[in-house]
Scaffold this active site. Structure first.
Site, PDB file in Angstrom:
ATOM      1  N   SER A  14     -42.798   1.284  -6.267  1.00  0.00           N
ATOM      2  CA  SER A  14     -44.222   1.633  -6.330  1.00  0.00           C
ATOM      3  C   SER A  14     -44.646   2.103  -7.721  1.00  0.00           C
ATOM      4  O   SER A  14     -45.499   2.959  -7.862  1.00  0.00           O
ATOM      5  CB  SER A  14     -44.528   2.707  -5.286  1.00  0.00           C
ATOM      6  OG  SER A  14     -43.695   3.835  -5.487  1.00  0.00           O
ATOM      7  N   GLY A  15     -44.016   1.528  -8.774  1.00  0.00           N
ATOM      8  CA  GLY A  15     -44.512   1.752 -10.129  1.00  0.00           C
ATOM      9  C   GLY A  15     -45.662   0.785 -10.405  1.00  0.00           C
ATOM     10  O   GLY A  15     -46.172   0.118  -9.491  1.00  0.00           O
ATOM     11  N   LYS A  37     -38.430   4.181  -2.793  1.00  0.00           N
ATOM     12  CA  LYS A  37     -37.282   5.073  -2.535  1.00  0.00           C
ATOM     13  C   LYS A  37     -37.698   6.465  -2.082  1.00  0.00           C
ATOM     14  O   LYS A  37     -37.102   7.016  -1.171  1.00  0.00           O
ATOM     15  CB  LYS A  37     -36.443   5.148  -3.810  1.00  0.00           C
ATOM     16  CG  LYS A  37     -35.188   5.918  -3.676  1.00  0.00           C
ATOM     17  CD  LYS A  37     -34.064   5.397  -4.543  1.00  0.00           C
ATOM     18  CE  LYS A  37     -34.292   5.474  -6.019  1.00  0.00           C
ATOM     19  NZ  LYS A  37     -33.094   5.049  -6.768  1.00  0.00           N
ATOM     20  N   ALA A  48     -45.713   7.174 -18.328  1.00  0.00           N
ATOM     21  CA  ALA A  48     -46.027   6.502 -19.599  1.00  0.00           C
ATOM     22  C   ALA A  48     -47.263   7.120 -20.225  1.00  0.00           C
ATOM     23  O   ALA A  48     -48.281   7.292 -19.567  1.00  0.00           O
ATOM     24  CB  ALA A  48     -46.232   5.010 -19.372  1.00  0.00           C
ATOM     25  N   GLY A  51     -49.583   4.016 -24.326  1.00  0.00           N
ATOM     26  CA  GLY A  51     -50.647   3.031 -24.163  1.00  0.00           C
ATOM     27  C   GLY A  51     -50.150   1.677 -23.758  1.00  0.00           C
ATOM     28  O   GLY A  51     -48.993   1.496 -23.389  1.00  0.00           O
ATOM     29  N   ARG A 273     -38.656  -0.354 -32.663  1.00  0.00           N
ATOM     30  CA  ARG A 273     -37.944   0.794 -32.092  1.00  0.00           C
ATOM     31  C   ARG A 273     -36.469   0.859 -32.457  1.00  0.00           C
ATOM     32  O   ARG A 273     -35.949   1.919 -32.796  1.00  0.00           O
ATOM     33  CB  ARG A 273     -38.071   0.742 -30.568  1.00  0.00           C
ATOM     34  CG  ARG A 273     -39.367   1.326 -30.113  1.00  0.00           C
ATOM     35  CD  ARG A 273     -39.388   1.488 -28.639  1.00  0.00           C
ATOM     36  NE  ARG A 273     -40.490   2.373 -28.323  1.00  0.00           N
ATOM     37  CZ  ARG A 273     -40.982   2.528 -27.116  1.00  0.00           C
ATOM     38  NH1 ARG A 273     -40.461   1.868 -26.096  1.00  0.00           N
ATOM     39  NH2 ARG A 273     -41.976   3.352 -26.912  1.00  0.00           N
ATOM     40  N   SER A 380     -44.581  -2.770 -22.028  1.00  0.00           N
ATOM     41  CA  SER A 380     -43.976  -2.672 -20.694  1.00  0.00           C
ATOM     42  C   SER A 380     -45.059  -2.503 -19.628  1.00  0.00           C
ATOM     43  O   SER A 380     -45.057  -3.203 -18.612  1.00  0.00           O
ATOM     44  CB  SER A 380     -43.000  -1.500 -20.642  1.00  0.00           C
ATOM     45  OG  SER A 380     -42.522  -1.388 -19.332  1.00  0.00           O
ATOM     46  N   LEU A 381     -46.002  -1.608 -19.885  1.00  0.00           N
ATOM     47  CA  LEU A 381     -47.112  -1.479 -18.933  1.00  0.00           C
ATOM     48  C   LEU A 381     -47.841  -2.814 -18.828  1.00  0.00           C
ATOM     49  O   LEU A 381     -48.256  -3.236 -17.752  1.00  0.00           O
ATOM     50  CB  LEU A 381     -48.085  -0.381 -19.393  1.00  0.00           C
ATOM     51  CG  LEU A 381     -47.596   1.055 -19.213  1.00  0.00           C
ATOM     52  CD1 LEU A 381     -48.602   2.032 -19.845  1.00  0.00           C
ATOM     53  CD2 LEU A 381     -47.384   1.412 -17.752  1.00  0.00           C
TER      54      LEU A 381
HETATM   55  C1  LIG Z   1     -41.702   8.852 -20.396  1.00  0.00           C
HETATM   56  C2  LIG Z   1     -42.023   7.387 -20.509  1.00  0.00           C
HETATM   57  C3  LIG Z   1     -43.053   6.968 -21.351  1.00  0.00           C
HETATM   58  C4  LIG Z   1     -43.368   5.607 -21.434  1.00  0.00           C
HETATM   59  N1  LIG Z   1     -44.427   5.213 -22.203  1.00  0.00           N
HETATM   60  C5  LIG Z   1     -44.808   3.915 -22.197  1.00  0.00           C
HETATM   61  C6  LIG Z   1     -45.995   3.510 -22.840  1.00  0.00           C
HETATM   62  O1  LIG Z   1     -46.720   4.292 -23.418  1.00  0.00           O
HETATM   63  N2  LIG Z   1     -46.328   2.184 -22.788  1.00  0.00           N
HETATM   64  C7  LIG Z   1     -45.567   1.237 -22.145  1.00  0.00           C
HETATM   65  O2  LIG Z   1     -45.923   0.068 -22.123  1.00  0.00           O
HETATM   66  N3  LIG Z   1     -44.440   1.627 -21.510  1.00  0.00           N
HETATM   67  C8  LIG Z   1     -44.050   2.927 -21.510  1.00  0.00           C
HETATM   68  N4  LIG Z   1     -42.922   3.309 -20.838  1.00  0.00           N
HETATM   69  C9  LIG Z   1     -42.158   2.295 -20.118  1.00  0.00           C
HETATM   70  C10 LIG Z   1     -42.872   1.917 -18.848  1.00  0.00           C
HETATM   71  O3  LIG Z   1     -43.614   3.008 -18.361  1.00  0.00           O
HETATM   72  C11 LIG Z   1     -41.914   1.494 -17.746  1.00  0.00           C
HETATM   73  O4  LIG Z   1     -40.941   0.632 -18.252  1.00  0.00           O
HETATM   74  C12 LIG Z   1     -42.673   0.754 -16.687  1.00  0.00           C
HETATM   75  O5  LIG Z   1     -43.756   1.550 -16.264  1.00  0.00           O
HETATM   76  C13 LIG Z   1     -41.763   0.425 -15.526  1.00  0.00           C
HETATM   77  O6  LIG Z   1     -42.572   0.080 -14.441  1.00  0.00           O
HETATM   78  P1  LIG Z   1     -41.922  -0.519 -13.137  1.00  0.00           P
HETATM   79  O7  LIG Z   1     -43.017  -0.648 -12.157  1.00  0.00           O
HETATM   80  O8  LIG Z   1     -41.128  -1.717 -13.481  1.00  0.00           O
HETATM   81  O9  LIG Z   1     -40.860   0.592 -12.681  1.00  0.00           O
HETATM   82  P2  LIG Z   1     -41.089   2.125 -12.302  1.00  0.00           P
HETATM   83  O10 LIG Z   1     -42.390   2.626 -12.711  1.00  0.00           O
HETATM   84  O11 LIG Z   1     -39.865   2.824 -12.794  1.00  0.00           O
HETATM   85  O12 LIG Z   1     -41.074   2.072 -10.721  1.00  0.00           O
HETATM   86  C14 LIG Z   1     -39.903   1.721 -10.018  1.00  0.00           C
HETATM   87  C15 LIG Z   1     -40.142   2.031  -8.562  1.00  0.00           C
HETATM   88  O13 LIG Z   1     -39.036   1.545  -7.774  1.00  0.00           O
HETATM   89  C16 LIG Z   1     -38.604   2.556  -6.881  1.00  0.00           C
HETATM   90  N5  LIG Z   1     -37.196   2.300  -6.561  1.00  0.00           N
HETATM   91  C17 LIG Z   1     -36.113   2.425  -7.356  1.00  0.00           C
HETATM   92  N6  LIG Z   1     -35.000   2.099  -6.658  1.00  0.00           N
HETATM   93  C18 LIG Z   1     -35.396   1.771  -5.402  1.00  0.00           C
HETATM   94  C19 LIG Z   1     -34.718   1.380  -4.211  1.00  0.00           C
HETATM   95  N7  LIG Z   1     -33.361   1.277  -4.154  1.00  0.00           N
HETATM   96  N8  LIG Z   1     -35.444   1.130  -3.078  1.00  0.00           N
HETATM   97  C20 LIG Z   1     -36.808   1.265  -3.082  1.00  0.00           C
HETATM   98  N9  LIG Z   1     -37.486   1.650  -4.186  1.00  0.00           N
HETATM   99  C21 LIG Z   1     -36.786   1.885  -5.328  1.00  0.00           C
HETATM  100  C22 LIG Z   1     -38.865   3.844  -7.645  1.00  0.00           C
HETATM  101  O14 LIG Z   1     -38.877   4.955  -6.810  1.00  0.00           O
HETATM  102  C23 LIG Z   1     -40.234   3.520  -8.258  1.00  0.00           C
HETATM  103  O15 LIG Z   1     -41.264   3.730  -7.340  1.00  0.00           O
HETATM  104  C24 LIG Z   1     -42.595   4.657 -20.738  1.00  0.00           C
HETATM  105  C25 LIG Z   1     -41.548   5.073 -19.905  1.00  0.00           C
HETATM  106  C26 LIG Z   1     -41.264   6.425 -19.786  1.00  0.00           C
HETATM  107  C27 LIG Z   1     -40.131   6.842 -18.897  1.00  0.00           C
END
Ligand SMILES: Cc1cc2nc3c(=O)[nH]c(=O)nc-3n(C[C@H](O)[C@H](O)[C@H](O)COP(=O)(O)OP(=O)(O)OC[C@H]3O[C@@H](n4cnc5c(N)ncnc54)[C@H](O)[C@@H]3O)c2cc1C
Length: 401
Positions: A14-15, A37, A48, A51, A273, A380-381
């Site tokens: 749910s990211g 999870k 994040a 931006g 980076r 990444s966003l």
């Molecule tokens: C502090 C920080 C700052 C950042 N700043 C930026 C930024 O400014 N700009 C940018 O572009 N990127 C940034 N990033 C990177 C970016 O935010 C992330 O890489 C991106 O948001 C990941 O999104 P996602 O939806 O793939 O995963 P996530 O947002 O990590 O979501 C993963 C989801 O999967 C769930 N999950 C995990 N394992 C399981 C399982 N076994 N079963 C069910 N659910 C599970 C988790 O609970 C979560 O809900 C930043 C990252 C961090 C940590």
């Protein structure tokens, strides 16, 4: 789940990526559930700050954006995925605006910053809580629709079954099995788990443990660049309350520079980076770093160079966090050192975000190829939204056939 509906699309995570996929699959008419999870809010995306990139500048274009991505990745990214990422960036931003995200504006347009590795000002921001604003809007949109939410459902296994996929979960009360025609994996990366094993600091949420990549691999999915983990050049190193905090790269976009113990600028603070992280580590190894009060290696991030007006608009959260810990970054430099941050590689996907397993899609940090072995900040966003939308649409479409 409400009733005992047969699912078309099961989204794992749910990211930003999972929410974008779920919203898109729902609007395509699919019966959708998000399984996650812990709670729906728990994810890296909401943390994040900096931006999201999109080529809105007059001197910019999707092609220039794509060139920056390819160069920053050292030509290891998949050009087909990069072209999609950059050419759909503006429409992704407009879609987010329609869902209620209010990007920071100035002079009648978006306020754009230049991030590391970029040749143009291209980074849109919502203050310094961009990820929070994006996930909130997506979550509220999803919750207003008819999709189901399965919180506290940790994916344990994925198996192909008649006409689709069967997923096994650990829940708060035991285990559960859910069948769906298609699956969208959006479970993020593994940097929290890796940092814990290696005794290092990480910027990541504790749910970033990577088991879903392993589950997909066990089901036969191909991966790429999985060994390429990214260090954020500017982890907070002191005070202890800020250790592992990712100091937004926008500090450097708005004028902060890296300095060694002698006060010298030892690298291009807006380089890619991997280059900036390597320069910091090398400076410390040369004996030109500084040491935090609790004995950790560090260099200075001279944040006193940031104009107070820029800080007020684009760094209010970071300022509040540091000032709350007794340090004013506009009055004194802060300690920083690279910190484990992002999984560059992941599941191989095609242009519709489908993995090498038919009917299994992947988007966000769990997927590989879009950034190659070195991601640019702010992409990444963008990847979450662009490929989340594609995954949701394609999964809904496949479920119909
Ligand atoms: C502090 C920080 C700052 C950042 N700043 C930026 C930024 O400014 N700009 C940018 O572009 N990127 C940034 N990033 C990177 C970016 O935010 C992330 O890489 C991106 O948001 C990941 O999104 P996602 O939806 O793939 O995963 P996530 O947002 O990590 O979501 C993963 C989801 O999967 C769930 N999950 C995990 N394992 C399981 C399982 N076994 N079963 C069910 N659910 C599970 C988790 O609970 C979560 O809900 C930043 C990252 C961090 C940590």
């Amino acid at each position: 789940m409400r009733g005992s509906r047969q699912l078309d699309v099961l989204v794992i995570g749910s990211g930003a990526a999972g929410l974008a996929a779920a919203v898109s699959a729902s609007s395509a008419g699919a019966r959708v559930a998000i399984a996650t999870k812990t709670t729906l809010q728990a994810c890296n995306s909401a943390k994040a700050q900096g931006g999201i990139q999109a080529s809105f500048g007059e001197d910019d274009s999707p092609e220039i954006h794509a060139e920056d991505v390819m160069r920053s990745s050292h030509e290891t990214a998949d050009p087909k995925l990069v072209e999609i990422l950059t050419s759909e960036a503006r429409s992704a931003i407009h879609w987010l605006e329609e869902l209620g995200v209010e990007f920071t504006r100035s002079n009648g347009g978006f306020r754009l910053a230049r991030c590391g590795g970029a040749t143009r000002q291209r980074l849109l921001q919502v203050g310094d809580r961009t990820g929070h604003a994006i996930t909130k809007a997506l979550r509220e949109t999803y919750e207003a629709g008819s999709g189901d939410e399965l919180s506290h459902h940790k994916l344990l296994e994925l198996e192909s079954s008649d006409g689709g996929w069967s997923a096994a979960f650990l829940t708060r009360t035991g285990t559960a099995e859910i069948a769906a025609r298609t699956v969208a994996l959006a479970a993020g990366g593994r940097c929290f788990a890796v940092a814990e094993t290696q005794g290092e600091l990480s910027t990541n949420h504790p749910n970033a443990t990577g088991e879903v990549t392993r589950i997909a691999m066990n089901a036969g999915a191909e991966v790429r660049d999985l060994d390429a983990l990214q260090y954020h050049p500017n982890g907070g190193a002191w005070p202890s309350t800020m250790q592992g905090y990712s100091i937004p790269e926008t500090t450097r976009a708005y004028g902060a520079v890296l300095r060694n113990a002698d006060g010298e600028e030892f690298t291009d603070s807006l380089g890619p980076r991997d280059a900036v992280s390597a320069a910091i580590v090398a400076e410390v190894e040369k004996g030109k770093g500084v040491v935090t009060p609790d004995g950790r290696p560090a260099v200075w991030l001279d944040t006193t160079k940031i104009a107070p007006e820029d800080a007020a608009i684009s760094l209010p959260y970071m300022l509040r966090r540091y000032r709350g810990s007794g340090i004013d970054p506009l009055a004194e430099p802060i300690y920083t050192y690279p910190v484990l941050h992002y999984q560059n590689g992941g599941l191989v996907i095609d242009k519709h975000a489908e993995t090498t397993l038919e009917g299994v899609f992947a988007c966000g940090e769990i997927a590989g190829g879009t950034h190659g072995r070195n991601r640019m900040m702010g992409n990444s966003l963008l990847e979450c939204v662009v490929f989340g939308r594609r995954a949701g649409r394609a999964a809904a479409e496949r479920a119909r056939t």
